[in-house]
Design a protein around this motif. Structure first.
Motif, PDB file in Angstrom:
ATOM      1  N   ALA A 204       0.877  -1.179   0.000  1.00  0.00           N
ATOM      2  CA  ALA A 204       0.000   0.000   0.000  1.00  0.00           C
ATOM      3  C   ALA A 204       0.908   1.221   0.000  1.00  0.00           C
ATOM      4  CB  ALA A 204      -0.862   0.011   1.257  1.00  0.00           C
ATOM      5  N   ARG A 205       0.523   2.223  -0.782  1.00  0.00           N
ATOM      6  CA  ARG A 205       1.273   3.475  -0.799  1.00  0.00           C
ATOM      7  C   ARG A 205       0.279   4.593  -0.580  1.00  0.00           C
ATOM      8  NH1 ARG A 205       4.176   2.340  -5.699  1.00  0.00           N
ATOM      9  NH2 ARG A 205       2.847   3.803  -6.771  1.00  0.00           N
ATOM     10  N   PHE A 206       0.429   5.280   0.564  1.00  0.00           N
ATOM     11  CA  PHE A 206      -0.428   6.425   0.858  1.00  0.00           C
ATOM     12  C   PHE A 206       0.335   7.659   0.391  1.00  0.00           C
ATOM     13  CE2 PHE A 206      -3.610   4.503   3.743  1.00  0.00           C
ATOM     14  CZ  PHE A 206      -2.995   3.285   4.024  1.00  0.00           C
ATOM     15  N   PRO A 223       6.369  12.319 -14.693  1.00  0.00           N
ATOM     16  CA  PRO A 223       5.834  11.294 -15.594  1.00  0.00           C
ATOM     17  C   PRO A 223       6.538   9.950 -15.378  1.00  0.00           C
ATOM     18  CG  PRO A 223       6.233  13.331 -16.798  1.00  0.00           C
ATOM     19  CD  PRO A 223       6.792  13.526 -15.424  1.00  0.00           C
ATOM     20  N   HIS A 224       5.750   8.899 -15.254  1.00  0.00           N
ATOM     21  CA  HIS A 224       6.312   7.564 -15.025  1.00  0.00           C
ATOM     22  C   HIS A 224       5.263   6.534 -15.404  1.00  0.00           C
ATOM     23  CE1 HIS A 224       3.779   8.155 -11.470  1.00  0.00           C
ATOM     24  NE2 HIS A 224       3.750   6.820 -11.351  1.00  0.00           N
ATOM     25  N   SER A 225       5.695   5.307 -15.549  1.00  0.00           N
ATOM     26  CA  SER A 225       4.733   4.213 -15.587  1.00  0.00           C
ATOM     27  C   SER A 225       5.043   3.355 -14.374  1.00  0.00           C
ATOM     28  CB  SER A 225       4.838   3.439 -16.901  1.00  0.00           C
ATOM     29  OG  SER A 225       6.159   2.977 -17.086  1.00  0.00           O
ATOM     30  N   ASP A 226       4.094   2.566 -13.910  1.00  0.00           N
ATOM     31  CA  ASP A 226       4.307   1.862 -12.643  1.00  0.00           C
ATOM     32  C   ASP A 226       5.127   0.585 -12.857  1.00  0.00           C
ATOM     33  OD1 ASP A 226       2.847   3.844 -11.441  1.00  0.00           O
ATOM     34  OD2 ASP A 226       1.014   2.662 -11.214  1.00  0.00           O
ATOM     35  N   GLY A 227       6.167   0.425 -12.050  1.00  0.00           N
ATOM     36  CA  GLY A 227       7.003  -0.775 -12.148  1.00  0.00           C
ATOM     37  C   GLY A 227       6.387  -1.938 -11.394  1.00  0.00           C
ATOM     38  N   VAL A 280       1.753   5.888 -19.186  1.00  0.00           N
ATOM     39  CA  VAL A 280       2.574   6.931 -18.565  1.00  0.00           C
ATOM     40  C   VAL A 280       1.617   7.928 -17.906  1.00  0.00           C
ATOM     41  CG1 VAL A 280       4.185   8.838 -19.007  1.00  0.00           C
ATOM     42  CG2 VAL A 280       4.470   6.646 -20.194  1.00  0.00           C
ATOM     43  N   HIS A 281       1.881   8.243 -16.664  1.00  0.00           N
ATOM     44  CA  HIS A 281       1.000   9.168 -15.939  1.00  0.00           C
ATOM     45  C   HIS A 281       1.831  10.056 -15.008  1.00  0.00           C
ATOM     46  CE1 HIS A 281       1.333   5.372 -13.710  1.00  0.00           C
ATOM     47  NE2 HIS A 281       1.170   6.061 -12.603  1.00  0.00           N
ATOM     48  N   ARG A 282       1.214  11.099 -14.484  1.00  0.00           N
ATOM     49  CA  ARG A 282       1.896  12.030 -13.593  1.00  0.00           C
ATOM     50  C   ARG A 282       0.852  12.627 -12.649  1.00  0.00           C
ATOM     51  NH1 ARG A 282       2.844  17.293 -17.597  1.00  0.00           N
ATOM     52  NH2 ARG A 282       0.641  17.826 -17.752  1.00  0.00           N
TER      53      ARG A 282
HETATM   54 NI    NI Z   1       2.058   5.671 -10.786  1.00  0.00          NI
END
Ligand code: NI
Ligand code: OGA
Length: 347
Positions: A204-206, A223-227, A280-282
């Motif tokens: 979990a990431r708050f 900007p990143h995509s989730d690893g 890709v999201h930010r």
């Molecule tokens: Ni993300």
């Protein structure tokens, strides 16, 4: 210090220069040029998991959405909105605690769990400074990997609420990965799931994003995509901020309080041989209001080899990615250097 981003929000100061881009990187934050809203496909979770006449058509909608958008809005997911509200509330209460209380959960400099800003593993300072947020990260599954010393004891029901939410999300996670495999007509619908179940983990990431008076010059997350394998995002409920890149254009993701946003992760993109796209999201900042989100994300086992499934490689669909070894340190490196494992793995 690790917790300084959050302290700034309390004092209402501007982000220090190190969080600010020298040029305007996000002119779209100028309110006179609003970005378009993403027409994110909405998937009725009940219809992809309960065998019925409509299942095939809904699975095809899921497949098509994940291959073009890489993300969907999931409704009818079985998590009560009252539980979602409690998850948001316990995090807000945690943030409002006196600093000494929050410091009990503070992340160690070289660790991944706990409360703080992410570790910076790149020597490229220019790349490292571009985000303004902090987070509390906790492994939730498997239970024997939970590091309870980082789980807040205050507010008193934090642990209970996260335990309840993560068990609901585990059910959703497993059923989603099975539905994704079925949507690609894989013989064994546990193939994607095994990448998590065999030694992997869920955390979990708050996320907390302070208000930022110069939102055109800083980002909440760059900007990143989730690893990850997949990511489930619970949005703020009030304040928008997530944006997705589609066809080289940024779109705002609508903030639907009761829905969950599902993202394909980089490792699922590789396993699916590019059938599913990791978007890709930010996160952009709001000049007046703080924002939070809660992410539940799944990961392969450290060191696991990830590669396209045999059943998805054929004469017509040549293999697009070579084998890559999952490593959390590499993933953090990709984020800070603005690169992606999917590009590295591309043949
Ligand atoms: Ni993300
Ligand atoms: C992330 C992320 C989006 C958000 O944590 O990887 O993209 O809205 N979060 O907080």
């Amino acid at each position: 210090m690790e917790y300084s981003v959050h302290e700034l929000a309390i004092t209402g100061e501007n982000p220090p220069a190190k969080y600010i881009y020298t040029d305007s990187i996000n002119p779209s934050q100028d309110p006179s040029i609003p970005l378009p809203l993403l027409e994110i496909p909405v998937i009725d979770f009940n219809r992809i998991t309960t065998p019925s006449v409509g299942t095939g058509a809904e699975l095809e909608r899921l497949r098509s959405a994940l291959s073009s958008y890489g993300c969907v809005m999931v409704t009818n997911h079985g998590v009560e909105s009252s539980l979602m509200d409690r998850v948001r509330l316990v995090f807000k209460q945690f943030l409002a605690l006196p600093m000494e209380q929050r410091l009990k959960c503070q992340k160690e400099a070289d660790g991944f769990e706990g409360f703080g800003s992410d570790m910076i593993l790149t020597k490229d300072v220019a790349a490292a400074v571009r985000h303004f947020s902090c987070r509390l990260r906790l492994t939730t599954w498997p239970e024997d990997k939970r590091q309870m010393k980082y789980w807040p004891e205050q507010p008193h029901d934090f642990r209970e609420v996260l335990d309840e939410y993560s068990s609901k999300l585990l059910v959703l996670h497993d059923a989603t990965l099975r539905a994704m495999a079925r949507s690609l007509s894989l013989d064994d619908d546990s193939t994607f799931l095994n990448a998590v179940r065999e030694g992997g983990s869920i955390s979990a990431r708050f996320n907390f994003y302070p208000p930022c008076p110069t939102p055109d010059r800083a980002l909440g997350l760059k900007p990143h995509s989730d690893g990850t394998v997949i990511t489930y995002l619970l949005q703020d409920g009030e304040v928008e901020g997530l944006q997705v890149l589609k066809d080289e254009q940024w779109f705002r993701v609508p903030n639907v309080p009761d829905a969950l946003v599902l993202h394909v992760g980089d490792h699922l993109e590789i396993m699916s041989n590019g059938e599913f796209k990791s978007p890709v999201h930010r996160v952009v900042l709001n000049p007046e209001r703080q924002r939070m989100s809660v992410v539940i994300a799944s990961f392969p086992e450290e060191g696991r080899q990830i590669e396209p499934l045999e059943g998805l490689v054929s004469g017509e669909r040549p293999r697009l990615y070579r084998q890559v070894k999952y490593s959390i340190v590499d993933q953090v490196g990709y984020y800070w250097s603005g690169t992606r494992v999917t590009d590295d793995a591309r043949i």
